[in-house]
Design a protein around this motif. Structure first.
Motif, short mmCIF file in Angstrom:
data_model
loop_
_atom_site.label_atom_id
_atom_site.label_comp_id
_atom_site.label_asym_id
_atom_site.label_seq_id
_atom_site.Cartn_x
_atom_site.Cartn_y
_atom_site.Cartn_z
N GLU A 128 0.89 -1.48 -0.05
CA GLU A 128 0.19 -0.02 0.16
C GLU A 128 1.12 1.32 0.16
O GLU A 128 0.60 2.13 -0.61
N LEU A 129 1.91 1.34 0.96
CA LEU A 129 3.01 2.41 0.43
C LEU A 129 3.85 2.40 -0.05
O LEU A 129 3.37 3.90 -1.11
N LEU A 130 4.07 1.45 -1.41
CA LEU A 130 4.45 1.33 -1.96
C LEU A 130 3.43 2.12 -3.47
O LEU A 130 3.67 1.20 -4.59
N LYS A 131 2.44 1.80 -3.34
CA LYS A 131 1.33 1.60 -4.70
C LYS A 131 1.54 0.47 -5.67
O LYS A 131 1.59 0.33 -6.64
N LEU A 132 1.73 -0.82 -4.77
CA LEU A 132 1.43 -2.02 -5.40
C LEU A 132 0.80 -2.75 -5.10
O LEU A 132 1.02 -4.64 -5.49
N THR A 133 -0.40 -2.54 -4.32
CA THR A 133 -1.58 -3.73 -4.04
C THR A 133 -2.12 -4.13 -5.74
O THR A 133 -2.26 -5.93 -5.30
N PRO A 134 -2.12 -3.62 -6.40
CA PRO A 134 -3.03 -4.54 -7.37
C PRO A 134 -1.88 -4.91 -7.73
O PRO A 134 -2.93 -6.03 -9.22
N TYR A 135 -0.89 -4.99 -7.77
CA TYR A 135 0.22 -6.43 -9.28
C TYR A 135 0.72 -6.91 -8.26
O TYR A 135 1.86 -7.47 -8.57
N LEU A 136 -0.22 -7.33 -7.03
CA LEU A 136 0.78 -8.85 -5.90
C LEU A 136 0.85 -9.85 -6.95
O LEU A 136 1.40 -10.56 -6.27
N ASN A 137 -0.65 -9.78 -7.38
CA ASN A 137 -0.09 -11.79 -8.41
C ASN A 137 0.38 -11.29 -9.45
O ASN A 137 0.76 -12.37 -9.79
#
Length: 360
Positions: A117-126
């Motif tokens: 969330e901090l590094l704006k990666l939530t949509p790409y975790l998979n």
């Protein structure tokens, strides 16, 4: 706390790090600022345990770890060339250091999601790294370093390969990220602007030596010597060799009145420094020295113009806001405003610096 005591590193007859002493406080942000080959990466490798110093001590919380390998230190490092595991998802890349430590799944989930969330990666975790942009891959490497919960986080020019817009975004975000951890952060860069944006404390490096280490704004405003001033200026500070005689500094046939606060300065040879954004092509309201200059070349970025000039035997750069149309070979006046001058003695140590207000 990390304490370096008289650290040196030699490879054969070459000295890469020369007698460096620094103290990095817990929870602090620190910047290593210097040009390519100044020793930034070499110093970080010693701190990480990837290399062993030839002499000196490295104390972590009071314990000498100079001979302790990186595997036995609680250190995270992110390089300019980011490294991710290509077969793993972004989630697993970030989680990998915690899995090695045997941390439970609930804690791993929490930390990965917080870092994403901090590094704006939530949509790409998979996704796997090969399905990410370069900026997303670098942020994945940063997230992995953050969740490691390391005592020391070393960032070796981590934004250098990113596009301009993303670099600017992360430069703003990183200090906020650093503030949320209790780790010691050390960030290496060649860019003075990046050091100023990150704040904290800055160590300026030249040929393996730390020339100054203090709060970033103090190093910028009052560099201890000419070498530090040149390192903390992009483009480099313009330098003029002058002679003080009576109440004037003279440069060839040009002169400027010695500021009142330096009236007691001994007569003799000095060097005057002025940053490019203080070189003016229009006469300022205060006392100044006028130089007749030839235009060597110009670089226009849109928002700024870099005008390369030559006067007598000195090459210089004026950094002007906006678009300034001058032609190569044109003769133009350049003014050195008295209130913007740095004065250095014959040993190139700082004698006087402009007021803080004059440097903005």
């Amino acid at each position: 706390m990390l304490v370096l005591q008289n650290i040196s590193k030699k490879f054969g007859n070459d000295t890469h790090i020369n007698d460096v002493s620094m103290t990095l406080e817990k929870g602090s942000v620190n910047v290593l600022l210097g040009p390519t080959l100044s020793g930034k990466t070499s110093l970080m490798r010693l701190m990480a345990g990837l290399d062993r110093p030839t002499s000196g001590s490295i104390l972590m919380n009071g314990n000498n770890v100079a001979g302790l390998p990186v595997q036995k230190r609680n250190v995270a490092m992110v390089y300019q060339q980011f490294i991710n595991y290509p077969a793993m998802s972004v989630y697993e890349n970030i989680a990998s250091p915690m899995r090695v430590k045997g941390i439970n799944q609930a804690t791993i989930d929490r930390r990965v999601n917080e870092a994403a969330e901090l590094l704006k990666l939530t949509p790409y975790l998979n996704r796997t790294p090969l399905n990410l942009s370069g900026g997303q891959q670098q942020r994945t490497a940063l997230a992995r370093a953050l969740v490691k919960d390391a005592e020391l986080v070393l960032l070796d020019e981590p934004l250098a390969n990113l596009d301009y817009k993303l670099r600017e975004e992360l430069r703003v975000e990183l200090p906020k990220i650093f503030a949320q951890t209790g780790a010691i952060f050390l960030y290496a860069t060649t860019e003075p602007q990046e050091a100023l944006l990150l704040g904290g404390k800055t160590a300026t490096l030249h040929e393996g030596q730390v020339t100054q280490f203090d709060t970033t704004i103090d190093v910028y405003n009052r560099p201890s010597d000419l070498l530090t001033a040149q390192t903390f200026s992009d483009p480099p500070m313009n330098i003029f060799s002058v002679v003080k005689a009576g109440g004037e500094f003279s440069f060839h046939d040009n002169s400027i009145e010695v500021p009142k606060n330096m009236s007691g300065l001994a007569e003799g040879n000095y060097k005057i420094g002025i940053r490019p954004h203080h070189m003016q092509l229009e006469k300022p309201s205060g006392k100044s020295m006028k130089l007749d200059c030839k235009v060597s070349t110009t670089e226009i970025t849109g928002s700024e113009s870099f005008i390369h000039l030559k006067s007598e035997d000195v090459n210089m750069v004026a950094l002007m806001h906006g678009v300034h149309r001058v032609e190569i070979g044109d003769t133009v006046p350049a003014y050195l405003d008295q209130k913007s001058l740095f004065i250095f003695d014959q040993n190139e140590n700082l004698v006087s610096a402009p007021s803080v207000d004059s440097q903005s």
